[in-house]
Design an enzyme around this catalytic site. Structure first.
Site, PDB file in Angstrom:
ATOM      1  N   HIS A   1       0.793  -1.234   0.000  1.00  0.00           N
ATOM      2  CA  HIS A   1       0.000   0.000   0.000  1.00  0.00           C
ATOM      3  C   HIS A   1       0.827   1.288   0.000  1.00  0.00           C
ATOM      4  O   HIS A   1       0.290   2.371  -0.154  1.00  0.00           O
ATOM      5  CB  HIS A   1      -1.026  -0.007   1.142  1.00  0.00           C
ATOM      6  CG  HIS A   1      -0.508   0.274   2.507  1.00  0.00           C
ATOM      7  ND1 HIS A   1      -0.566   1.529   3.066  1.00  0.00           N
ATOM      8  CD2 HIS A   1       0.046  -0.526   3.444  1.00  0.00           C
ATOM      9  CE1 HIS A   1      -0.068   1.475   4.296  1.00  0.00           C
ATOM     10  NE2 HIS A   1       0.316   0.242   4.543  1.00  0.00           N
TER      11      HIS A   1
ATOM     12  N   CYS B   1       1.448   6.237  11.799  1.00  0.00           N
ATOM     13  CA  CYS B   1       1.112   5.272  12.832  1.00  0.00           C
ATOM     14  C   CYS B   1       1.274   5.859  14.215  1.00  0.00           C
ATOM     15  O   CYS B   1       0.700   5.367  15.173  1.00  0.00           O
ATOM     16  CB  CYS B   1       2.013   4.057  12.701  1.00  0.00           C
ATOM     17  SG  CYS B   1       2.387   3.713  11.009  1.00  0.00           S
TER      18      CYS B   1
END
Ligand SMILES: Cc1ncc(COP(=O)(O)O)c(C=O)c1O
Length: 382
Positions: free
Chosen positions: A202, A324
């Site tokens: 991705h 993240c």
């Protein structure tokens, strides 16, 4: 709809149209289970093996050295935990760096509780590890060195060929997390003496939820997932054929021309910002030692979060730190490792472009960034 300006391609990327089109039939037509012996299963199996072969060739690996996983996070967990469980208790020492992605660092923290000893190498002000320090850190208990290839926050590309050579000479395994560098740099696992390598789709215009771990033939590794014995008995679970086919397709599409184009645009953005806005510093390495799509800048005396939210209101999407960890207000561990103060780390933003980013997009970003910085500095208490 107002145009959107996406500058967060290190977090994730838009799926390439040709990939989205290609994988459609693997949901609705070629939907068999690759482990089934009937025709429907075998056509899925053929697609799986063709994809494996494409990804293997792209890094000069053998087809049976590529194990598909559900993500880059899973591949990193598999590499570290799998090797720990096949080496412990004879060997328990892992060497990594202070600038790894959280899925390496948090796996290491967990492994410490299971009896592992971890050395976290320092980096210099550009983000490079010191090979002499790495060599000195290797002990008879060391079984693994894990060093990120292209850093997701600052774009610094480590010299993995030299690291691989040293690890091979010292008889320790070498793993690299190449999620950000795959298809953006040349990777040859044999030439670079890489024993294990994490990849995902991705970050390179492929689908989310698919990754791979390259494992050099002959390496003993304990599986993370036990079940039906898929993926050479190393990663049980029915293979995600649409995701895997999409992963391979995007690897085939990747081109050197796109890298060149991104590098040029990256340098254009950096040069304009550094010359047109005062008190700005580039974090990380320069030129060919930096990922072609990464720009990380410190705007002294302004909160990166404030810049991000002003730009967000203009539909310009950048990031502060890694996607993240951006839910945490802690300063980025990567920027702190470079020697930035917590204040400087929190004054930094990351701009990551893609092959779709145009000069016009960049000009709009720079124009709005200049306005935002001028305004924020005017109201800043510093
Ligand atoms: C360097 C690096 N490693 C690993 C990952 C995790 O990959 P995934 O999102 O596929 O779990 C990321 C993505 O954030 C990354 O940038």
């Amino acid at each position: 709809m107002k145009k959107e300006y996406y500058f967060d391609n290190a977090a994730t990327t838009k799926v390439e149209e040709r990939v989205a089109k290609t994988i459609q039939k693997y949901f609705t037509e070629v939907y068999g289970n690759a482990s089934s012996l009937h025709f429907k299963g075998q056509e899925a199996k053929r697609a799986l093996e063709e994809a494996r072969s494409i990804i293997a060739k792209a890094v000069n690996a053998k087809q049976n050295e590529i194990v598909f996983t559900g993500s880059g996070t899973e591949a990193n967990n598999f590499a570290l935990k799998g090797l720990f469980f096949s080496n412990y208790p004879e060997k328990n020492h892992i060497i990594t760096t202070k600038i790894e992605h959280d899925c390496i660092l948090n796996t290491c923290k967990w492994l410490e509780k299971q009896g592992a000893e971890i050395t976290y190498l320092d980096v210099d002000e550009k983000g490079f590890i010191d090979l002499k320090e790495l060599e000195k850190s290797i002990t008879p208990k060391t079984f693994l060195v894990s060093v990120i290839h292209g850093n997701n926050e600052i774009g610094t590309i480590q010299d993995i060929e030299k690291i691989g050579k040293l690890c091979r000479k010292k008889g320790v395994l070498f793993h690299t997390d190449a999620c950000q560098s795959f298809t953006k740099t040349n990777i040859d696992v044999k030439k670079m003496n890489i024993d294990l390598m994490t990849l995902n789709a991705h970050k390179i215009h492929g689908p989310k939820g698919v990754g791979a771990l390259y494992i050099r033939s002959g390496i003993k590794i304990t599986p993370l997932l036990h079940g039906g014995g898929h993926e050479f008995k190393l990663r049980s679970s029915t293979e995600n054929i649409p995701g895997i086919v999409g992963f391979a397709k995007v690897v085939q599409i990747a081109s050197k021309k796109d890298i060149k184009k991104m590098k040029k645009l990256r340098d254009y953005i950096i040069e304009r910002i550094l010359s047109e806005i005062e008190n700005v510093k580039l974090n990380g390495a320069e030129g060919d030692s930096r990922l072609c799509n990464n720009i990380n800048l410190c705007f002294h005396n302004i909160e990166g979060e404030a810049i991000g939210s002003f730009l967000n209101s203009k539909k310009i999407f950048i990031s502060t730190g890694s996607a993240c960890s951006s839910h945490s207000l802690e300063p980025s561990h990567v920027l702190l490792a470079l020697g930035l103060s917590p204040l400087e780390a929190n004054s930094s933003i990351r701009i990551t472009i893609s092959k779709y980013t145009t000069k016009e997009d960049a000009d709009y970003l720079i124009k709005e960034l200049k306005k935002t910085v001028t305004y924020l500095r005017k109201i800043s208490p510093f």
